[in-house]
Design a protein around this motif. Structure first.
Motif, PDB file in Angstrom:
ATOM      1  N   THR A   1       0.832  -1.206   0.000  1.00 17.99           N
ATOM      2  CA  THR A   1       0.000   0.000   0.000  1.00 17.99           C
ATOM      3  C   THR A   1       0.863   1.251   0.000  1.00 17.99           C
ATOM      4  O   THR A   1       0.661   2.176  -0.795  1.00 17.99           O
ATOM      5  CB  THR A   1      -0.933   0.006   1.218  1.00 17.99           C
ATOM      6  N   ARG A   2       1.841   1.271   0.886  1.00 18.63           N
ATOM      7  CA  ARG A   2       2.738   2.435   0.941  1.00 18.63           C
ATOM      8  C   ARG A   2       3.478   2.608  -0.384  1.00 18.63           C
ATOM      9  O   ARG A   2       3.570   3.727  -0.917  1.00 18.63           O
ATOM     10  CB  ARG A   2       3.737   2.247   2.086  1.00 18.63           C
ATOM     11  N   ALA A   3       3.999   1.524  -0.936  1.00 14.87           N
ATOM     12  CA  ALA A   3       4.758   1.615  -2.184  1.00 14.87           C
ATOM     13  C   ALA A   3       3.891   2.122  -3.330  1.00 14.87           C
ATOM     14  O   ALA A   3       4.333   2.944  -4.142  1.00 14.87           O
ATOM     15  CB  ALA A   3       5.367   0.261  -2.540  1.00 14.87           C
ATOM     16  N   GLY A   4       2.654   1.645  -3.414  1.00 15.92           N
ATOM     17  CA  GLY A   4       1.769   2.105  -4.474  1.00 15.92           C
ATOM     18  C   GLY A   4       1.513   3.597  -4.397  1.00 15.92           C
ATOM     19  O   GLY A   4       1.541   4.308  -5.421  1.00 15.92           O
ATOM     20  N   LEU A   5       1.285   4.105  -3.197  1.00 20.17           N
ATOM     21  CA  LEU A   5       1.038   5.542  -3.025  1.00 20.17           C
ATOM     22  C   LEU A   5       2.307   6.345  -3.299  1.00 20.17           C
ATOM     23  O   LEU A   5       2.249   7.442  -3.880  1.00 20.17           O
ATOM     24  CB  LEU A   5       0.512   5.821  -1.624  1.00 20.17           C
ATOM     25  N   GLU A   6       3.452   5.822  -2.869  1.00 25.14           N
ATOM     26  CA  GLU A   6       4.724   6.500  -3.148  1.00 25.14           C
ATOM     27  C   GLU A   6       4.977   6.594  -4.644  1.00 25.14           C
ATOM     28  O   GLU A   6       5.297   7.680  -5.169  1.00 25.14           O
ATOM     29  CB  GLU A   6       5.876   5.725  -2.489  1.00 25.14           C
ATOM     30  N   ASP A   7       4.875   5.464  -5.320  1.00 27.20           N
ATOM     31  CA  ASP A   7       5.197   5.429  -6.746  1.00 27.20           C
ATOM     32  C   ASP A   7       4.273   6.342  -7.537  1.00 27.20           C
ATOM     33  O   ASP A   7       4.720   7.072  -8.442  1.00 27.20           O
ATOM     34  CB  ASP A   7       5.087   3.997  -7.270  1.00 27.20           C
ATOM     35  N   HIS A   8       2.992   6.292  -7.215  1.00 30.92           N
ATOM     36  CA  HIS A   8       2.032   7.130  -7.929  1.00 30.92           C
ATOM     37  C   HIS A   8       2.353   8.608  -7.750  1.00 30.92           C
ATOM     38  O   HIS A   8       2.385   9.378  -8.723  1.00 30.92           O
ATOM     39  CB  HIS A   8       0.616   6.823  -7.426  1.00 30.92           C
ATOM     40  N   PHE A   9       2.612   9.023  -6.517  1.00 31.37           N
ATOM     41  CA  PHE A   9       2.960  10.424  -6.256  1.00 31.37           C
ATOM     42  C   PHE A   9       4.230  10.817  -6.991  1.00 31.37           C
ATOM     43  O   PHE A   9       4.295  11.870  -7.650  1.00 31.37           O
ATOM     44  CB  PHE A   9       3.125  10.642  -4.746  1.00 31.37           C
ATOM     45  N   MET A  10       5.274   9.990  -6.883  1.00 30.42           N
ATOM     46  CA  MET A  10       6.549  10.351  -7.505  1.00 30.42           C
ATOM     47  C   MET A  10       6.434  10.421  -9.027  1.00 30.42           C
ATOM     48  O   MET A  10       7.026  11.299  -9.660  1.00 30.42           O
ATOM     49  CB  MET A  10       7.634   9.362  -7.082  1.00 30.42           C
ATOM     50  N   GLY A  11       5.667   9.500  -9.607  1.00 30.47           N
ATOM     51  CA  GLY A  11       5.480   9.531 -11.049  1.00 30.47           C
ATOM     52  C   GLY A  11       4.739  10.777 -11.504  1.00 30.47           C
ATOM     53  O   GLY A  11       5.123  11.414 -12.489  1.00 30.47           O
ATOM     54  N   LYS A  12       3.689  11.132 -10.767  1.00 28.32           N
ATOM     55  CA  LYS A  12       2.933  12.325 -11.156  1.00 28.32           C
ATOM     56  C   LYS A  12       3.767  13.590 -10.976  1.00 28.32           C
ATOM     57  O   LYS A  12       3.726  14.496 -11.819  1.00 28.32           O
ATOM     58  CB  LYS A  12       1.628  12.412 -10.365  1.00 28.32           C
ATOM     59  N   LEU A  13       4.539  13.675  -9.881  1.00 33.46           N
ATOM     60  CA  LEU A  13       5.388  14.851  -9.677  1.00 33.46           C
ATOM     61  C   LEU A  13       6.487  14.920 -10.734  1.00 33.46           C
ATOM     62  O   LEU A  13       6.995  16.004 -11.037  1.00 33.46           O
ATOM     63  CB  LEU A  13       5.983  14.832  -8.270  1.00 33.46           C
ATOM     64  N   SER A  14       6.818  13.785 -11.332  1.00 36.13           N
ATOM     65  CA  SER A  14       7.797  13.757 -12.430  1.00 36.13           C
ATOM     66  C   SER A  14       7.171  14.125 -13.768  1.00 36.13           C
ATOM     67  O   SER A  14       7.855  14.143 -14.791  1.00 36.13           O
ATOM     68  CB  SER A  14       8.435  12.358 -12.531  1.00 36.13           C
ATOM     69  N   GLY A  15       5.861  14.390 -13.775  1.00 39.50           N
ATOM     70  CA  GLY A  15       5.194  14.837 -15.002  1.00 39.50           C
ATOM     71  C   GLY A  15       4.631  13.722 -15.857  1.00 39.50           C
ATOM     72  O   GLY A  15       4.333  13.949 -17.034  1.00 39.50           O
ATOM     73  N   LEU A  16       4.429  12.550 -15.299  1.00 41.57           N
ATOM     74  CA  LEU A  16       3.992  11.391 -16.071  1.00 41.57           C
ATOM     75  C   LEU A  16       2.504  11.121 -15.898  1.00 41.57           C
ATOM     76  O   LEU A  16       1.932  11.394 -14.844  1.00 41.57           O
ATOM     77  CB  LEU A  16       4.776  10.158 -15.632  1.00 41.57           C
ATOM     78  N   ALA A  17       1.885  10.558 -16.943  1.00 42.30           N
ATOM     79  CA  ALA A  17       0.529  10.026 -16.830  1.00 42.30           C
ATOM     80  C   ALA A  17       0.667   8.673 -16.148  1.00 42.30           C
ATOM     81  O   ALA A  17       0.928   7.653 -16.785  1.00 42.30           O
ATOM     82  CB  ALA A  17      -0.120   9.886 -18.206  1.00 42.30           C
TER      83      ALA A  17
END
Length: 462
Positions: A342-358
């Motif tokens: 759960t933590r990893a999914g939320l981390e990855d999603h946030f980091m990807g979006k902050l990196s400008g990715l869909a």
């Protein structure tokens, strides 16, 4: 740069920025396996305090892998906007977190600042956030990308239709495809993981899927997730791919283990622009997942969140259509249980979006993990709340080819109903024309693959 702190009369001293970053990470079995995790909760808190006071410039000057020895580092650093970075380089990580979460910080402001952030900065601020912080910050960010359709628009929630088959039987692939489409799944991409990695096999699958899409005028894109070189060989021979896929890592050594490098992906990206019939500018599809660098001994003593953030910095260089983290796929050696997944999914999603990715997520687990389908549904709801761009649609949530558990067709439909979201508009309009939905709601045709059967006397699926 201060790398020590006293808590409850005990002195904690860290050896380097890398050491602080690793020990500030939330508990992960992969970090413990790598020998970089905090030994106690108190040490983790101490590392977070030290990390909070480091400046963005400190992180810029201490990349996870040396600039001179790693092309991923070079791409990440060379791609950032020097002018934007100069304006924020003296911010502490704590200040970046507070700014991201401030009520008056909006999408456009975040997009501007993100151009000056390296992946290490994004990983650092992630480590200071609670799960709710990660949801709140990610929700603010809107990243739109266009292939044949435009993904990531506000109010939409998309899905990748994943009709894998253990022997690549095209009839089985198409049966799952039809069932998924009848449930409103597949607006992000119809993407097949092939059992056999050959150009001929890729071509056969793509030809069959494209014929179906042309016949039924489905507004989406297709992809067969073979190795990028296999896809390129198929495309050179005329295979009608909609996107070009590749799994990526956060270090040059990790990418070498995948059989790729930056130059090869640049060639693939250019081939996508030159040879695919995709109407928009975004032609690449990347997948990632915490732990892949450690599994290839390519983590260089870094924690898995930091290395995952570097995947997104690498990905954004190619401006892909979509990226997703296959969270939980590698197994309990890297993410032990539901809490860590759960933590990893939320981390990855946030980091990807902050990196400008869909940014999407394959919300999944393997059967030897301490997790079950209820845990995965919990994470799916949290990610949908965070504005996740898309998730997987796997028949019965059980991938019989890759042998793992994911999200099925019903989960996407339910999440859309819960969150008041819809598919990409051209796809939503197509669902209405087909009678699969009426006024945005699924009809009695939902889940009925026979809707697409023109004739079955000779076993042909049209």
């Amino acid at each position: 740069m201060i790398l020590k702190v006293t808590l409850s009369r005990k002195r904690y001293t860290f050896q380097s920025v890398k050491d602080v970053m690793a020990k500030a990470n939330e508990e992960k079995s992969g970090d413990q396996l790598a020998g970089v995790a905090a030994a106690t909760m108190q040490e983790r808190v101490a590392a977070k305090i030290v990390l909070s006071q480091l400046t963005l410039n400190d992180l810029y000057e201490h990349p996870a892998v040396d600039y001179d020895r790693d092309e991923v580092t070079r791409l990440i650093i060379d791609d950032i906007d020097a002018e934007v970075f100069s304006q924020i380089k003296n911010w502490t990580v704590e200040q970046l977190r507070e700014w991201l979460l401030a009520l008056d910080t909006d999408n456009q402001m975040i997009h501007t600042i993100s151009r000056g952030l390296t992946s290490e900065m994004i990983a650092a601020v992630c480590k200071l956030m609670t799960n709710m912080d990660l949801i709140m910050a990610a929700k603010k960010i809107i990243n739109e990308k266009t292939a044949n359709t435009t993904i990531g628009l506000p109010g939409t929630f998309s899905s990748r239709l994943q009709p894998n088959h253990p022997t690549d039987d095209v009839r089985g692939i198409m049966a799952s495809t039809m069932e998924g489409l009848s449930m409103g799944i597949g607006d992000a991409v119809i993407g097949v993981n092939p059992a056999t990695d050959s150009a001929d096999n890729v071509t056969a699958i793509l030809n069959r899927m494209q014929s179906f899409i042309d016949d039924w005028q489905v507004p989406t894109q297709t992809c067969v997730l073979a190795h990028v070189t296999t896809q390129m060989a198929a495309i050179e021979k005329g295979a009608p791919a909609g996107l070009i896929f590749q799994s990526i890592a956060g270090s040059e050594k990790g990418n070498t283990a995948f059989g790729i490098n930056a130059h090869l992906l640049a060639d693939a990206n250019q081939m996508g622009h030159d040879m695919l019939e995709t109407t928009g500018p975004n032609v690449m599809y990347f997948e990632t997942g915490q732990g892949s660098e450690l599994s290839a001994d390519a983590h260089f003593g870094n924690d898995q969140v930091t290395m995952e953030a570097r995947c997104y910095g690498f990905a954004r260089h190619y401006d892909p259509f979509i990226v997703n983290t296959v969270v939980g796929f590698i197994g309990p050696e890297y993410l032990y249980d539901a809490k860590q997944v759960t933590r990893a999914g939320l981390e990855d999603h946030f980091m990807g979006k902050l990196s400008g990715l869909a940014m999407g997520c394959d919300v999944c687990y393997t059967n030897h993990m301490a997790a079950d389908q209820n845990d995965i549904e919990n994470l799916a709801v949290l990610l949908a709340s965070a504005g996740c761009t898309y998730m997987m649609g796997v028949p019965q949530a059980d991938d019989i080819m890759l042998n793992y558990q994911s999200t099925g067709y019903q989960e996407t439909a339910t999440l859309r109903a819960l969150m008041g979201t819809s598919p990409i508009k051209p796809f939503a309009d197509w669902l209405e024309r087909m009678g699969i939905t009426r006024d945005g709601q699924l009809t009695a045709h939902a889940g009925d693959a026979s809707l697409f059967l023109n004739h079955v006397a000779d076993g042909t699926l049209i």
